[in-house]
Design a protein around this motif. Sequence first.
Motif, PDB file in Angstrom:
ATOM      1  N   ASN A 121      25.643 -60.805   1.294  1.00  0.00           N
ATOM      2  CA  ASN A 121      25.056 -59.476   1.362  1.00  0.00           C
ATOM      3  C   ASN A 121      24.222 -59.313   0.102  1.00  0.00           C
ATOM      4  OD1 ASN A 121      24.631 -56.649   0.928  1.00  0.00           O
ATOM      5  ND2 ASN A 121      26.218 -56.243   2.454  1.00  0.00           N
ATOM      6  N   LYS A 122      22.910 -59.446   0.247  1.00  0.00           N
ATOM      7  CA  LYS A 122      22.009 -59.403  -0.903  1.00  0.00           C
ATOM      8  C   LYS A 122      22.075 -58.053  -1.614  1.00  0.00           C
ATOM      9  CE  LYS A 122      17.215 -60.220  -2.232  1.00  0.00           C
ATOM     10  NZ  LYS A 122      15.886 -60.613  -1.791  1.00  0.00           N
ATOM     11  N   ALA A 123      22.102 -56.957  -0.858  1.00  0.00           N
ATOM     12  CA  ALA A 123      22.115 -55.623  -1.453  1.00  0.00           C
ATOM     13  C   ALA A 123      23.356 -55.398  -2.315  1.00  0.00           C
ATOM     14  CB  ALA A 123      22.037 -54.557  -0.363  1.00  0.00           C
ATOM     15  N   LYS A 124      24.479 -55.941  -1.885  1.00  0.00           N
ATOM     16  CA  LYS A 124      25.730 -55.765  -2.630  1.00  0.00           C
ATOM     17  C   LYS A 124      26.004 -56.930  -3.583  1.00  0.00           C
ATOM     18  CE  LYS A 124      27.897 -52.808   0.763  1.00  0.00           C
ATOM     19  NZ  LYS A 124      28.010 -51.567   0.113  1.00  0.00           N
ATOM     20  N   GLN A 125      25.100 -57.918  -3.590  1.00  0.00           N
ATOM     21  CA  GLN A 125      25.264 -59.096  -4.446  1.00  0.00           C
ATOM     22  C   GLN A 125      26.646 -59.725  -4.248  1.00  0.00           C
ATOM     23  OE1 GLN A 125      22.805 -60.685  -6.651  1.00  0.00           O
ATOM     24  NE2 GLN A 125      21.821 -59.589  -4.971  1.00  0.00           N
TER      25      GLN A 125
ATOM     26  N   LYS B  20      24.053 -73.020  -0.328  1.00  0.00           N
ATOM     27  CA  LYS B  20      22.917 -73.080  -1.255  1.00  0.00           C
ATOM     28  C   LYS B  20      21.809 -72.125  -0.834  1.00  0.00           C
ATOM     29  CE  LYS B  20      23.583 -77.803  -2.907  1.00  0.00           C
ATOM     30  NZ  LYS B  20      23.034 -79.173  -2.927  1.00  0.00           N
ATOM     31  N   VAL B  21      21.544 -72.035   0.454  1.00  0.00           N
ATOM     32  CA  VAL B  21      20.529 -71.113   0.975  1.00  0.00           C
ATOM     33  C   VAL B  21      20.953 -69.671   0.707  1.00  0.00           C
ATOM     34  CG1 VAL B  21      19.448 -70.245   3.088  1.00  0.00           C
ATOM     35  CG2 VAL B  21      19.642 -72.709   2.708  1.00  0.00           C
ATOM     36  N   LEU B  22      22.212 -69.366   0.949  1.00  0.00           N
ATOM     37  CA  LEU B  22      22.715 -68.015   0.700  1.00  0.00           C
ATOM     38  C   LEU B  22      22.637 -67.657  -0.784  1.00  0.00           C
ATOM     39  CD1 LEU B  22      25.869 -68.088   3.010  1.00  0.00           C
ATOM     40  CD2 LEU B  22      23.735 -66.846   3.426  1.00  0.00           C
ATOM     41  N   LEU B  23      22.946 -68.603  -1.644  1.00  0.00           N
ATOM     42  CA  LEU B  23      22.924 -68.362  -3.090  1.00  0.00           C
ATOM     43  C   LEU B  23      21.518 -68.064  -3.595  1.00  0.00           C
ATOM     44  CD1 LEU B  23      25.440 -71.096  -4.255  1.00  0.00           C
ATOM     45  CD2 LEU B  23      25.755 -68.612  -4.414  1.00  0.00           C
ATOM     46  N   ALA B  24      20.513 -68.579  -2.920  1.00  0.00           N
ATOM     47  CA  ALA B  24      19.126 -68.358  -3.351  1.00  0.00           C
ATOM     48  C   ALA B  24      18.752 -66.878  -3.310  1.00  0.00           C
ATOM     49  CB  ALA B  24      18.173 -69.173  -2.478  1.00  0.00           C
ATOM     50  N   ASP B  25      19.448 -66.097  -2.486  1.00  0.00           N
ATOM     51  CA  ASP B  25      19.171 -64.664  -2.369  1.00  0.00           C
ATOM     52  C   ASP B  25      19.978 -63.802  -3.337  1.00  0.00           C
ATOM     53  OD1 ASP B  25      17.252 -64.901  -0.415  1.00  0.00           O
ATOM     54  OD2 ASP B  25      18.687 -64.704   1.235  1.00  0.00           O
ATOM     55  N   LEU B  26      20.868 -64.433  -4.110  1.00  0.00           N
ATOM     56  CA  LEU B  26      21.738 -63.679  -5.007  1.00  0.00           C
ATOM     57  C   LEU B  26      21.329 -63.886  -6.461  1.00  0.00           C
ATOM     58  CD1 LEU B  26      25.147 -64.480  -3.280  1.00  0.00           C
ATOM     59  CD2 LEU B  26      23.738 -62.437  -3.017  1.00  0.00           C
ATOM     60  N   SER B  27      21.546 -62.860  -7.265  1.00  0.00           N
ATOM     61  CA  SER B  27      21.214 -62.914  -8.687  1.00  0.00           C
ATOM     62  C   SER B  27      22.443 -63.325  -9.488  1.00  0.00           C
ATOM     63  CB  SER B  27      20.750 -61.544  -9.177  1.00  0.00           C
ATOM     64  OG  SER B  27      19.638 -61.109  -8.431  1.00  0.00           O
ATOM     65  N   PRO B  28      22.225 -63.941 -10.667  1.00  0.00           N
ATOM     66  CA  PRO B  28      23.378 -64.256 -11.528  1.00  0.00           C
ATOM     67  C   PRO B  28      24.222 -63.000 -11.756  1.00  0.00           C
ATOM     68  CG  PRO B  28      21.413 -65.298 -12.379  1.00  0.00           C
ATOM     69  CD  PRO B  28      20.969 -64.385 -11.257  1.00  0.00           C
ATOM     70  N   GLY B  29      25.533 -63.197 -11.741  1.00  0.00           N
ATOM     71  CA  GLY B  29      26.457 -62.074 -11.861  1.00  0.00           C
ATOM     72  C   GLY B  29      26.990 -61.615 -10.509  1.00  0.00           C
ATOM     73  N   PHE B  30      26.542 -62.249  -9.416  1.00  0.00           N
ATOM     74  CA  PHE B  30      27.017 -61.883  -8.080  1.00  0.00           C
ATOM     75  C   PHE B  30      28.532 -62.087  -7.981  1.00  0.00           C
ATOM     76  CE2 PHE B  30      26.231 -66.399  -7.783  1.00  0.00           C
ATOM     77  CZ  PHE B  30      27.265 -66.860  -6.996  1.00  0.00           C
ATOM     78  N   ARG B  31      29.111 -61.493  -6.953  1.00  0.00           N
ATOM     79  CA  ARG B  31      30.550 -61.594  -6.718  1.00  0.00           C
ATOM     80  C   ARG B  31      30.825 -62.534  -5.550  1.00  0.00           C
ATOM     81  NH1 ARG B  31      31.426 -55.639  -5.550  1.00  0.00           N
ATOM     82  NH2 ARG B  31      29.344 -56.006  -4.754  1.00  0.00           N
ATOM     83  N   LEU B  32      31.928 -63.231  -5.638  1.00  0.00           N
ATOM     84  CA  LEU B  32      32.372 -64.148  -4.591  1.00  0.00           C
ATOM     85  C   LEU B  32      33.711 -63.666  -4.062  1.00  0.00           C
ATOM     86  CD1 LEU B  32      32.367 -66.827  -2.951  1.00  0.00           C
ATOM     87  CD2 LEU B  32      33.370 -67.908  -4.974  1.00  0.00           C
ATOM     88  N   LEU B  33      33.789 -63.456  -2.758  1.00  0.00           N
ATOM     89  CA  LEU B  33      35.039 -63.106  -2.097  1.00  0.00           C
ATOM     90  C   LEU B  33      35.445 -64.291  -1.232  1.00  0.00           C
ATOM     91  CD1 LEU B  33      37.290 -61.177  -1.251  1.00  0.00           C
ATOM     92  CD2 LEU B  33      35.699 -60.168   0.408  1.00  0.00           C
ATOM     93  N   VAL B  34      36.583 -64.883  -1.542  1.00  0.00           N
ATOM     94  CA  VAL B  34      37.085 -66.054  -0.817  1.00  0.00           C
ATOM     95  C   VAL B  34      38.286 -65.613   0.010  1.00  0.00           C
ATOM     96  CG1 VAL B  34      37.995 -68.391  -1.017  1.00  0.00           C
ATOM     97  CG2 VAL B  34      36.372 -67.537  -2.718  1.00  0.00           C
ATOM     98  N   ASP B  35      38.160 -65.717   1.320  1.00  0.00           N
ATOM     99  CA  ASP B  35      39.234 -65.307   2.230  1.00  0.00           C
ATOM    100  C   ASP B  35      39.997 -66.544   2.696  1.00  0.00           C
ATOM    101  OD1 ASP B  35      40.903 -64.279   4.151  1.00  0.00           O
ATOM    102  OD2 ASP B  35      39.305 -63.301   5.306  1.00  0.00           O
ATOM    103  N   LEU B  36      41.227 -66.665   2.230  1.00  0.00           N
ATOM    104  CA  LEU B  36      42.094 -67.783   2.609  1.00  0.00           C
ATOM    105  C   LEU B  36      43.210 -67.314   3.546  1.00  0.00           C
ATOM    106  CD1 LEU B  36      42.339 -69.206  -0.996  1.00  0.00           C
ATOM    107  CD2 LEU B  36      41.081 -70.252   0.887  1.00  0.00           C
TER     108      LEU B  36
END
Length: 89
Positions: A7-11, A34-50
């Motif tokens: 989600n680019k808007a929510k980084q 990698k394609v998804l990361l190209a739309d995000l700025s440094p400092g983005f958040r990662l949510l990992v659902d296990l």
Amino acid sequence: MFLATANKAKQLLYSSYIQRVQPDDIKHALEDVKVLLADLSPGFRLLVDLSQVESIDLDSIPEIGRLMEVIDQSGVGMVVRVMRATSAM
């Protein structure tokens, strides 16, 4: 299985590990991430659902490590992992 979306808007980069995770699942997802990361700025958040994992093949560990390195090099600011609680009987 491994799925990712951003989600680019929510980084926010969201990744989900589902059922049985195999090395090929992660290998194939790496380019998508990698394609998804190209739309995000440094400092983005990662949510990992296990929460939906049944098992992760041990041979997947190096691939997951590569995936995490790519995410780290992209400037992730926060990582949140969601795991399912199990009860011992």
